[in-house]
Design a protein around this motif. Structure first.
Motif, PDB file in Angstrom:
ATOM      1  N   ALA A 168       0.487  -0.674   0.071  1.00 59.05           N
ATOM      2  CA  ALA A 168       0.122   0.098  -0.200  1.00 59.05           C
ATOM      3  C   ALA A 168       1.199   0.762   0.229  1.00 59.05           C
ATOM      4  O   ALA A 168       0.818   2.246  -1.099  1.00 59.05           O
ATOM      5  CB  ALA A 168      -0.539  -0.129   1.174  1.00 59.05           C
ATOM      6  N   SER A 223      -3.483   4.764  -6.451  1.00 58.72           N
ATOM      7  CA  SER A 223      -4.529   4.760  -5.212  1.00 58.72           C
ATOM      8  C   SER A 223      -5.568   3.359  -4.468  1.00 58.72           C
ATOM      9  O   SER A 223      -4.824   2.779  -5.987  1.00 58.72           O
ATOM     10  CB  SER A 223      -5.563   6.191  -5.690  1.00 58.72           C
ATOM     11  OG  SER A 223      -5.816   5.756  -6.372  1.00 58.72           O
ATOM     12  N   ARG A 224      -6.370   3.929  -3.849  1.00 56.04           N
ATOM     13  CA  ARG A 224      -7.573   2.267  -3.879  1.00 56.04           C
ATOM     14  C   ARG A 224      -8.275   2.172  -4.726  1.00 56.04           C
ATOM     15  O   ARG A 224      -8.299   0.729  -5.253  1.00 56.04           O
ATOM     16  CB  ARG A 224      -7.862   2.276  -2.239  1.00 56.04           C
ATOM     17  CG  ARG A 224      -7.020   2.370  -1.399  1.00 56.04           C
ATOM     18  CD  ARG A 224      -7.609   2.799   0.197  1.00 56.04           C
ATOM     19  NE  ARG A 224      -6.617   3.178   0.988  1.00 56.04           N
ATOM     20  CZ  ARG A 224      -6.818   2.152   2.414  1.00 56.04           C
ATOM     21  NH1 ARG A 224      -6.402   1.125   1.339  1.00 56.04           N
ATOM     22  NH2 ARG A 224      -5.584   1.996   3.113  1.00 56.04           N
ATOM     23  N   GLY A 238      -8.326  -2.781   1.038  1.00 52.30           N
ATOM     24  CA  GLY A 238      -9.184  -2.049   1.119  1.00 52.30           C
ATOM     25  C   GLY A 238      -8.821  -0.773  -0.609  1.00 52.30           C
ATOM     26  O   GLY A 238      -9.661  -0.011  -1.365  1.00 52.30           O
ATOM     27  N   PHE A 239      -8.048  -1.838  -1.645  1.00 48.06           N
ATOM     28  CA  PHE A 239      -7.976  -1.765  -2.544  1.00 48.06           C
ATOM     29  C   PHE A 239      -8.930  -1.907  -3.839  1.00 48.06           C
ATOM     30  O   PHE A 239      -9.219  -3.620  -3.883  1.00 48.06           O
ATOM     31  CB  PHE A 239      -6.643  -1.897  -3.171  1.00 48.06           C
ATOM     32  CG  PHE A 239      -5.595  -1.065  -2.513  1.00 48.06           C
ATOM     33  CD1 PHE A 239      -4.882  -0.110  -3.237  1.00 48.06           C
ATOM     34  CD2 PHE A 239      -5.052  -1.048  -0.764  1.00 48.06           C
ATOM     35  CE1 PHE A 239      -3.968   0.397  -2.246  1.00 48.06           C
ATOM     36  CE2 PHE A 239      -4.304  -0.275  -0.815  1.00 48.06           C
ATOM     37  CZ  PHE A 239      -3.784   0.817  -1.531  1.00 48.06           C
ATOM     38  N   GLU A 240      -9.861  -1.414  -4.772  1.00 46.90           N
ATOM     39  CA  GLU A 240     -10.496  -1.668  -5.422  1.00 46.90           C
ATOM     40  C   GLU A 240     -10.127  -2.432  -6.238  1.00 46.90           C
ATOM     41  O   GLU A 240     -11.297  -3.145  -7.019  1.00 46.90           O
ATOM     42  CB  GLU A 240     -11.599  -0.277  -5.713  1.00 46.90           C
ATOM     43  CG  GLU A 240     -11.974   0.143  -4.547  1.00 46.90           C
ATOM     44  CD  GLU A 240     -12.759   1.600  -5.004  1.00 46.90           C
ATOM     45  OE1 GLU A 240     -12.968   1.712  -5.727  1.00 46.90           O
ATOM     46  OE2 GLU A 240     -11.725   2.552  -4.351  1.00 46.90           O
TER      47      GLU A 240
END
Length: 144
Positions: free
Chosen positions: A72, A81-82, A107-109
């Motif tokens: 991260a 970014s996420r 939390g990464f999409e």
């Protein structure tokens, strides 16, 4: 598609996304020994470099419990970014799934596994890099 990461892509699809999306990143989760002796994907034609974060460290091959946190931090430092598309690569496409799952849980999409990995499965002669994967598709790579 699996719910624990975004999905699987071919090496060619990964390359296209890296070329088309400025915030797309490639993460190589293999070990330092593999990067040193087997080679690395080369992204300089795209103005990028792969992020190198070991999922497991040689020789113990223990999973790094801080993998997601380390990665991260590197994603942010690389301008991601996420929501950035993040593509995971290992030798044959197994550890990369674990990495994609871990970063998605962090939390990464948009985490994707690169099918076949860097070298793919062994052929009938026991050699990797000929049947599937980054090298077999003729994508840029270099060996130290």
């Amino acid at each position: 598609m699996p719910e624990d990461y975004k999905g699987d892509v071919s090496p060619g699809e990964c390359w296209s996304a890296l070329a088309e999306k400025p915030d797309a990143l490639l993460v190589d989760v293999r070990s330092t020994a593999e990067w040193t002796y087997v080679g690395l994907p080369m992204l300089n034609a795209l103005g990028k470099v792969p992020l190198l974060v070991e999922w497991q460290s040689f020789p113990s091959m223990a999973v790094d419990p801080a993998f997601a946190e380390k990665l991260a931090d590197q994603v942010v430092k690389a301008g991601g970014s996420r929501a950035s598309p993040i593509f995971f690569l290992c030798r044959s496409g197994v550890r990369s799934i674990a990495g994609a799952v871990a970063l998605t849980a962090h939390g990464f999409e948009n985490c994707f596994n690169v099918l076949g990995g860097f070298e793919g499965p062994p052929d009938a002669e026991g050699h990797r890099g000929r049947k599937a994967g980054w090298k077999a598709e003729g994508l840029p790579w270099a060996q130290n």
